[in-house]
Design an enzyme around this catalytic site. Sequence first.
Site, PDB file in Angstrom:
ATOM      1  N   ASN A 185       0.819  -1.227   0.000  1.00  0.00           N
ATOM      2  CA  ASN A 185       0.000   0.000   0.000  1.00  0.00           C
ATOM      3  C   ASN A 185       0.848   1.270   0.000  1.00  0.00           C
ATOM      4  O   ASN A 185       0.515   2.253  -0.645  1.00  0.00           O
ATOM      5  CB  ASN A 185      -1.006  -0.012   1.150  1.00  0.00           C
TER       6      ASN A 185
ATOM      7  N   LYS B 221      12.424  -7.012   1.867  1.00  0.00           N
ATOM      8  CA  LYS B 221      11.587  -7.858   0.997  1.00  0.00           C
ATOM      9  C   LYS B 221      10.318  -7.078   0.699  1.00  0.00           C
ATOM     10  O   LYS B 221       9.372  -7.072   1.476  1.00  0.00           O
ATOM     11  CB  LYS B 221      11.252  -9.174   1.721  1.00  0.00           C
TER      12      LYS B 221
ATOM     13  N   GLU C  91       5.181  -8.545  -3.348  1.00  0.00           N
ATOM     14  CA  GLU C  91       5.255  -9.023  -4.730  1.00  0.00           C
ATOM     15  C   GLU C  91       4.366  -8.203  -5.680  1.00  0.00           C
ATOM     16  O   GLU C  91       4.536  -8.233  -6.886  1.00  0.00           O
ATOM     17  CB  GLU C  91       4.912 -10.518  -4.823  1.00  0.00           C
TER      18      GLU C  91
ATOM     19  N   GLY D  55       2.002  -5.401   7.659  1.00  0.00           N
ATOM     20  CA  GLY D  55       1.069  -6.173   6.840  1.00  0.00           C
ATOM     21  C   GLY D  55      -0.099  -6.659   7.663  1.00  0.00           C
ATOM     22  O   GLY D  55      -0.521  -6.006   8.624  1.00  0.00           O
TER      23      GLY D  55
ATOM     24  N   GLY E  77       1.438 -11.442  10.314  1.00  0.00           N
ATOM     25  CA  GLY E  77       2.203 -10.975  11.477  1.00  0.00           C
ATOM     26  C   GLY E  77       2.354 -12.077  12.530  1.00  0.00           C
ATOM     27  O   GLY E  77       3.430 -12.243  13.124  1.00  0.00           O
TER      28      GLY E  77
ATOM     29  N   GLU F 257       3.788  -3.953  12.630  1.00  0.00           N
ATOM     30  CA  GLU F 257       2.851  -2.865  12.334  1.00  0.00           C
ATOM     31  C   GLU F 257       1.735  -3.495  11.514  1.00  0.00           C
ATOM     32  O   GLU F 257       1.893  -3.748  10.323  1.00  0.00           O
ATOM     33  CB  GLU F 257       3.599  -1.769  11.558  1.00  0.00           C
TER      34      GLU F 257
ATOM     35  N   CYS G  76      -3.132   1.356   6.674  1.00  0.00           N
ATOM     36  CA  CYS G  76      -3.300   0.707   7.981  1.00  0.00           C
ATOM     37  C   CYS G  76      -4.020   1.653   8.935  1.00  0.00           C
ATOM     38  O   CYS G  76      -4.833   1.232   9.741  1.00  0.00           O
ATOM     39  CB  CYS G  76      -1.957   0.259   8.539  1.00  0.00           C
TER      40      CYS G  76
ATOM     41  N   GLU H  24     -10.889  -5.576   9.386  1.00  0.00           N
ATOM     42  CA  GLU H  24     -10.273  -4.570   8.518  1.00  0.00           C
ATOM     43  C   GLU H  24     -10.679  -4.879   7.068  1.00  0.00           C
ATOM     44  O   GLU H  24     -10.429  -5.967   6.575  1.00  0.00           O
ATOM     45  CB  GLU H  24      -8.750  -4.641   8.662  1.00  0.00           C
TER      46      GLU H  24
ATOM     47  N   GLU I 221       7.609   3.040  15.261  1.00  0.00           N
ATOM     48  CA  GLU I 221       8.394   3.569  14.152  1.00  0.00           C
ATOM     49  C   GLU I 221       8.310   5.086  14.219  1.00  0.00           C
ATOM     50  O   GLU I 221       7.600   5.654  15.020  1.00  0.00           O
ATOM     51  CB  GLU I 221       7.828   3.044  12.831  1.00  0.00           C
TER      52      GLU I 221
HETATM   53  P1  NAI Z   1       0.410  -9.827   3.939  1.00  0.00           P
HETATM   54  O1  NAI Z   1       0.518  -9.460   5.368  1.00  0.00           O
HETATM   55  O2  NAI Z   1       0.312 -11.274   3.634  1.00  0.00           O
HETATM   56  O3  NAI Z   1       1.645  -9.219   3.109  1.00  0.00           O
HETATM   57  C1  NAI Z   1       2.496  -8.205   3.570  1.00  0.00           C
HETATM   58  C2  NAI Z   1       3.941  -8.532   3.268  1.00  0.00           C
HETATM   59  O4  NAI Z   1       4.281  -9.761   3.920  1.00  0.00           O
HETATM   60  C3  NAI Z   1       4.263  -8.763   1.786  1.00  0.00           C
HETATM   61  O5  NAI Z   1       5.573  -8.298   1.522  1.00  0.00           O
HETATM   62  C4  NAI Z   1       4.243 -10.284   1.665  1.00  0.00           C
HETATM   63  O6  NAI Z   1       5.028 -10.759   0.593  1.00  0.00           O
HETATM   64  C5  NAI Z   1       4.856 -10.671   2.989  1.00  0.00           C
HETATM   65  N1  NAI Z   1       4.543 -12.031   3.443  1.00  0.00           N
HETATM   66  C6  NAI Z   1       3.426 -12.768   3.189  1.00  0.00           C
HETATM   67  N2  NAI Z   1       3.507 -13.960   3.803  1.00  0.00           N
HETATM   68  C7  NAI Z   1       4.687 -13.985   4.461  1.00  0.00           C
HETATM   69  C8  NAI Z   1       5.330 -14.939   5.296  1.00  0.00           C
HETATM   70  N3  NAI Z   1       4.773 -16.125   5.570  1.00  0.00           N
HETATM   71  N4  NAI Z   1       6.535 -14.627   5.817  1.00  0.00           N
HETATM   72  C9  NAI Z   1       7.093 -13.431   5.574  1.00  0.00           C
HETATM   73  N5  NAI Z   1       6.547 -12.499   4.781  1.00  0.00           N
HETATM   74  C10 NAI Z   1       5.348 -12.765   4.242  1.00  0.00           C
HETATM   75  O7  NAI Z   1      -0.839  -9.021   3.373  1.00  0.00           O
HETATM   76  P2  NAI Z   1      -1.700  -9.233   2.047  1.00  0.00           P
HETATM   77  O8  NAI Z   1      -2.099 -10.650   1.862  1.00  0.00           O
HETATM   78  O9  NAI Z   1      -1.015  -8.576   0.932  1.00  0.00           O
HETATM   79  O10 NAI Z   1      -3.013  -8.390   2.440  1.00  0.00           O
HETATM   80  C11 NAI Z   1      -3.986  -8.969   3.310  1.00  0.00           C
HETATM   81  C12 NAI Z   1      -4.570  -7.960   4.237  1.00  0.00           C
HETATM   82  O11 NAI Z   1      -3.545  -7.459   5.083  1.00  0.00           O
HETATM   83  C13 NAI Z   1      -5.152  -6.714   3.605  1.00  0.00           C
HETATM   84  O12 NAI Z   1      -6.464  -6.921   3.183  1.00  0.00           O
HETATM   85  C14 NAI Z   1      -5.063  -5.740   4.734  1.00  0.00           C
HETATM   86  O13 NAI Z   1      -6.173  -5.919   5.589  1.00  0.00           O
HETATM   87  C15 NAI Z   1      -3.818  -6.151   5.492  1.00  0.00           C
HETATM   88  N6  NAI Z   1      -2.650  -5.309   5.163  1.00  0.00           N
HETATM   89  C16 NAI Z   1      -2.275  -4.366   6.077  1.00  0.00           C
HETATM   90  C17 NAI Z   1      -1.242  -3.507   5.798  1.00  0.00           C
HETATM   91  C18 NAI Z   1      -0.812  -2.463   6.763  1.00  0.00           C
HETATM   92  O14 NAI Z   1      -0.375  -1.402   6.341  1.00  0.00           O
HETATM   93  N7  NAI Z   1      -0.867  -2.714   8.056  1.00  0.00           N
HETATM   94  C19 NAI Z   1      -0.514  -3.562   4.518  1.00  0.00           C
HETATM   95  C20 NAI Z   1      -0.936  -4.645   3.648  1.00  0.00           C
HETATM   96  C21 NAI Z   1      -1.976  -5.460   3.979  1.00  0.00           C
END
Ligand code: NAI
Length: 497
Positions: free
Chosen positions: A169, A192, A195, A245, A250, A267, A301, A401, A478
């Site tokens: 985002n 990292k 993607e 994320g 997390g 975060e 977020c 969310e 942060e």
């Molecule tokens: P995600 O949390 O899976 O992805 C965020 C990052 O984590 C990406 O770089 C991804 O490649 C990495 N990642 C994914 N699985 C991992 C693992 N097992 N080990 C280490 N790194 C890993 O989020 P996703 O699937 O893109 O979005 C899902 C939901 O997460 C969204 O709908 C939203 O609610 C929330 N989100 C919150 C964010 C924030 O700013 N707090 C940012 C992005 C998503």
Amino acid sequence: MGFDLASSIQAYLATGKVERLPNALFMDGESVAAESRQSMPTWDPGTGRIFSEFAAGQTEDVDRAVVSSQKALKGEWSRFTPSQRGKLLRNVAELIRKNSDRLSFTEALDSGKRLDEAMGDVAGAANCFDYYAGACDKYQGISIPLGPDYVAYTLNEPLGVTAHIIPWNYPLSTAARGIAPALAAGCTVVAKPAEQTPLTALMLAELCMEAGLPKGVFNVITGTGQAAGAALVKHPGIHHITFTGSVTTGIDVMREAASNITHVLLELGGKSPIVALADCDLELTADNVIAGIFENAGQICSAGSRLLVHDSIHDALIEKVLKKTKAIQLGHGLKNSGMGPVNSELQLKRVSGHVESAKSRGIEVLCGGRISNDPDTGLGWFYEPTLLDRVPLLDAAVQQEIFGPVLCIQTFADMEEAVHLANGTQFGLVAGVFTKDLSAAHRLAQQIDAGQVYVNEYFAGGIAVPFGGNKHSGFGREKGLEAVGSYCKTKSVVARI
Ligand code: NAI
Ligand code: MG
């Protein structure tokens, strides 16, 4: 080679192609191919089409990056004085500004966000490097008075090799927010990026090299979360993970970190309330509500995704919010329309799924609630700006969310109920309060369980203000000087003299 923004936009919109984008991993000071030679596509959310490919890093690439980062930690970087680190970070800030057009164009294209928002993110990333440039030689330890027979003091030592898992985002600004203070503290970095948005982290690494960062201090592994991200967080050679994320990922990251006792900063998401008291300025509040939920198509977020409004002003405030929402035009990010697409087809399905299920429970949709597209092309992953009215506290639309342009409106009768609603989800990231009564504002600021509270300006502040979550929104801070502390380990030294 120069970059001309206007002609690049024109050329892209006409051809769907972009020249000279990074497509390799970045390690040990240079671009290198993934060992597997595999690559994966990145999409333009504004058209739903692939516009570039990048390297699909895996375990063996992560190993190389971590080794390079470990080596760099002990090398010339460890002999940089704090003020030399500061000078270097200042160079990075200047280079980010110099390359602002190229970075903003790439960020808008890869993430879908409006170009002017991307410009703001890039300017914010430069400010972040400037801020931590200044912090390098000012983040001090303490001396502890133990009487005439002892000398006691603390040292702030760098945590070591730090991993940064970055979401889609705010790709560049989230990267900068973690990486600049990590470098200020003297750490090394393996980043990292998500993607969906791998490109600007690679560009940032190149700019850091140009600024004079020694080889291996900043490495970037692109690839999926499952392959590259998971390999990085479970690597025994890293000392700290900054993860931004989802809550679910997390939790996985924290579990993996536990087996190596790796330090983590999480975060995660939010469901942040904007509390509008009966005496608030309706126009100001409505403008802030709109910015708080529709900026970046709600994928923030800290989005103000819940409006808690006093019963007595519900109709008057909602009338204004509704009018402003209906005026938002959708369009490709590079055209700077009112609101861009959501970042991926998957995210579009998630957002739509949340709203469809709210509809099936009888929640009133005041406007929006539909998948849409770029009116010029009929393409892209767009969702109409959506208002859901009078959503009960325990409804899933309030508890989960949504991470899209969807605002849940709730009403309250008194301050006690406002606090109850504000604190009634698993999240605790930010909150907004709108009122002319400053005592009421500061009382609410005390009672709301959140990492930060904004009064009369949502998203107020900047890089100097600490930021982070409570409850399931995560932990660790942060931004601000506190962030340098997030990348240091305190050593105390006590001498009998
Ligand atoms: P995600 O949390 O899976 O992805 C965020 C990052 O984590 C990406 O770089 C991804 O490649 C990495 N990642 C994914 N699985 C991992 C693992 N097992 N080990 C280490 N790194 C890993 O989020 P996703 O699937 O893109 O979005 C899902 C939901 O997460 C969204 O709908 C939203 O609610 C929330 N989100 C919150 C964010 C924030 O700013 N707090 C940012 C992005 C998503
Ligand atoms: Mg993309």
